[in-house]
Design an enzyme around this catalytic site. Structure first.
Site, PDB file in Angstrom:
ATOM      1  N   GLU A  61     -30.043  15.385   9.282  1.00 56.96           N
ATOM      2  CA  GLU A  61     -29.457  14.424  10.223  1.00 56.96           C
ATOM      3  C   GLU A  61     -28.596  13.407   9.497  1.00 56.96           C
ATOM      4  O   GLU A  61     -27.581  12.956  10.007  1.00 56.96           O
ATOM      5  CB  GLU A  61     -30.577  13.706  11.000  1.00 56.96           C
ATOM      6  CG  GLU A  61     -31.378  14.623  11.909  1.00 56.96           C
ATOM      7  CD  GLU A  61     -30.561  15.145  13.073  1.00 56.96           C
ATOM      8  OE1 GLU A  61     -29.654  15.972  12.821  1.00 56.96           O
ATOM      9  OE2 GLU A  61     -30.828  14.743  14.219  1.00 56.96           O
ATOM     10  N   THR A  77     -20.093  10.882  17.883  1.00 54.88           N
ATOM     11  CA  THR A  77     -21.237   9.983  17.741  1.00 54.88           C
ATOM     12  C   THR A  77     -20.774   8.623  17.241  1.00 54.88           C
ATOM     13  O   THR A  77     -21.274   7.590  17.675  1.00 54.88           O
ATOM     14  CB  THR A  77     -22.255  10.574  16.752  1.00 54.88           C
ATOM     15  OG1 THR A  77     -22.632  11.865  17.213  1.00 54.88           O
ATOM     16  CG2 THR A  77     -23.514   9.721  16.673  1.00 54.88           C
TER      17      THR A  77
END
Lengths: 310, 310
Positions: B128, B181
């Site tokens: 991540e 994002t």
């Protein structure tokens, strides 16, 4: 039933990360109230022992709570109330809530229980409004329902009762100083960082999860308040010393009770709770701060009936 | 065991009020991965089908996650990975997390399970970090543990798994638009009002309580996001139309999945979930927005083994 005598417990609101939403009910600290039917309709406060509080119904938190309830139910008799205060006003453990909740609970019993305990909350909130200007359920909800309560929303009112793990004990120390709720409120900032807010709601989630799973360690890890405690604790003498002492003596966590000045800790079992109490007391002895201490398991029942007269 | 084929589920993070802390695992949407032992030590990504992603181990989320794990365990063999992507990158339902979690899960099985699923989270978080710059557990935790997960704290990592009520279903619609994002993050304000924050943590408490007590109505009442959704939803075409349609068709609540652009709703039972899907689809049909829809019960297991070769 013509008369009822009840125990009206003290409560801890603003439970650490659960500021404004999480509270719990104590078992060994509380007032007593006697409520009697009367032939004269209306509500009269006949006697208040242990505190200098107004007897006029409209100026008394018990009085206004009961009047709010009587707007929604027909009573063909009146009510006479005696209040025996043990919870000091301004202590931060729900003194006004105990009287507000007690009045509506007792009267509801005399009326044959037209309302559930949960339904009584909104009436008792009117007493809180008189006491603090804000009709909040933080203390009256745990006083009426027992255990832990989550006030998910105040408007519309949505209260969730959460069972306490059986071995959970609270130790509460009340430094006998005056701390006005209005002062405790005025120091709060109107905005918080998103980062702190996320930490806080992570901890609220953890605390609620810990209560449901009876995971004492998780309860302890979650008992942190990033937002209110760092500011408000400055108003309470020796706060950090008391908190650290509690943690050193085995507390799962500690924080400000209500808007202070009382400081609470939670722990597993009575023995540790007593040890924490001794440690807290020694610190205020050294600082020459007069205090009261309560050690209590979490009260699963809320307000209790002591006796009734037919 | 020399080879393992696994299902790596999609996940919903930033679950409404539980921004940055609450996530859940889906059952019908996900990737597949095959991980094989190799005589040559190290980690090689041999094949990626369905997405244009880097094959170099150090640039691939599955690769870096597994490399992080291999720093803590001795392996006398290497790993070859094939990834069959169904979850679109940038969809907001945990595409990178599925690969990151899958790599460490599969390799852990081939190694004879030196780590628990919970222990694998921190390795998968390194994937991540590569994907988003932030080593968060919001998606890898539910992918590995199944059900709902609460990331009470990221540092130190403290993840609590919460069982899903059995009849809970998710409907997720993915509008095929690009929403970075970084853009979704840059619109967020750094501070929030204390009032909104309190509302939010009241709802987090309510949502966690609703999950433990399987109280679908309480889950629904708690699925509100006062803070992130009002801002981020502006980046998603037709968000309010989709959300209102879901609620009209019986959803308990709806919100942004991850950092978007996918929109999720939760409801009770497959029938309502399908009805919600049809309603959502019609709105994007009318708006000429291409989309994908997933209807899924909550996956209680997380990553699943499809087959193994001895």
């Amino acid at each position: 039933m013509n008369e009822i005598k009840i125990f009206c417990p003290a409560t801890i609101a603003n439970l650490s990360c659960g500021f404004d939403v999480l509270g719990l009910c104590l078992d060994t600290a509380g007032d007593e109230m006697i409520i009697k039917k009367s032939n004269t309709k209306g509500v009269r406060i006949n006697k208040i022992v242990g505190a200098d509080l107004p007897l006029e119904t409209e100026n008394n938190v018990a009085g206004v709570s009961l009047l709010a309830m009587l707007e929604e139910v027909e009573a063909d008799f009146g009510f006479e109330i005696e209040i025996y205060k043990n919870i000091k006003a301004g202590s931060g453990i729900g003194s006004s809530a105990a009287s507000s909740a007690g009045a509506v609970f007792g009267a509801n019993e005399l009326l044959g229980k037209p309302f559930t305990r949960k339904e009584l909350i909104k009436f008792a909130m009117q007493g809180e409004k008189l006491a603090s200007g804000n009709a909040h359920a933080d203390n009256v909800a745990p006083a009426l329902l027992g255990g832990f309560t989550l006030v998910r929303s105040s408007n519309p009112l949505d209260v969730i009762r959460i069972e306490s793990p059986e071995e959970l004990f609270a130790t509460v120390i009340h430094p006998q100083i005056e701390l006005k709720t209005s002062d405790a409120r005025s120091v709060l900032k109107k905005t918080v960082s998103l980062k702190s807010a996320i930490t806080q709601w992570g901890n609220v989630g953890g605390l609620v999860a810990g209560l449901y799973t009876k995971d004492y360690d998780l309860i302890g890890r979650s008992l942190h308040d990033e937002i209110i405690e760092p500011i408000r604790s400055l108003l309470i003498p020796g706060f950090n010393l008391i908190k650290n002492s509690a943690l050193e003596n085995g507390a799962l966590g500690a924080g400000i009770s209500g808007s202070g000045p009382s400081i609470f800790s939670l722990c597993r079992g009575n023995e540790i709770a007593q040890k924490i109490a001794a440690g807290m007391g020694k610190i205020y002895d050294d600082l020459d701060v007069p205090y009261e201490i309560h050690v209590s398991k979490i009260n699963p029942d809320g307000i209790k009936i002591i006796s009734t007269n037919p």
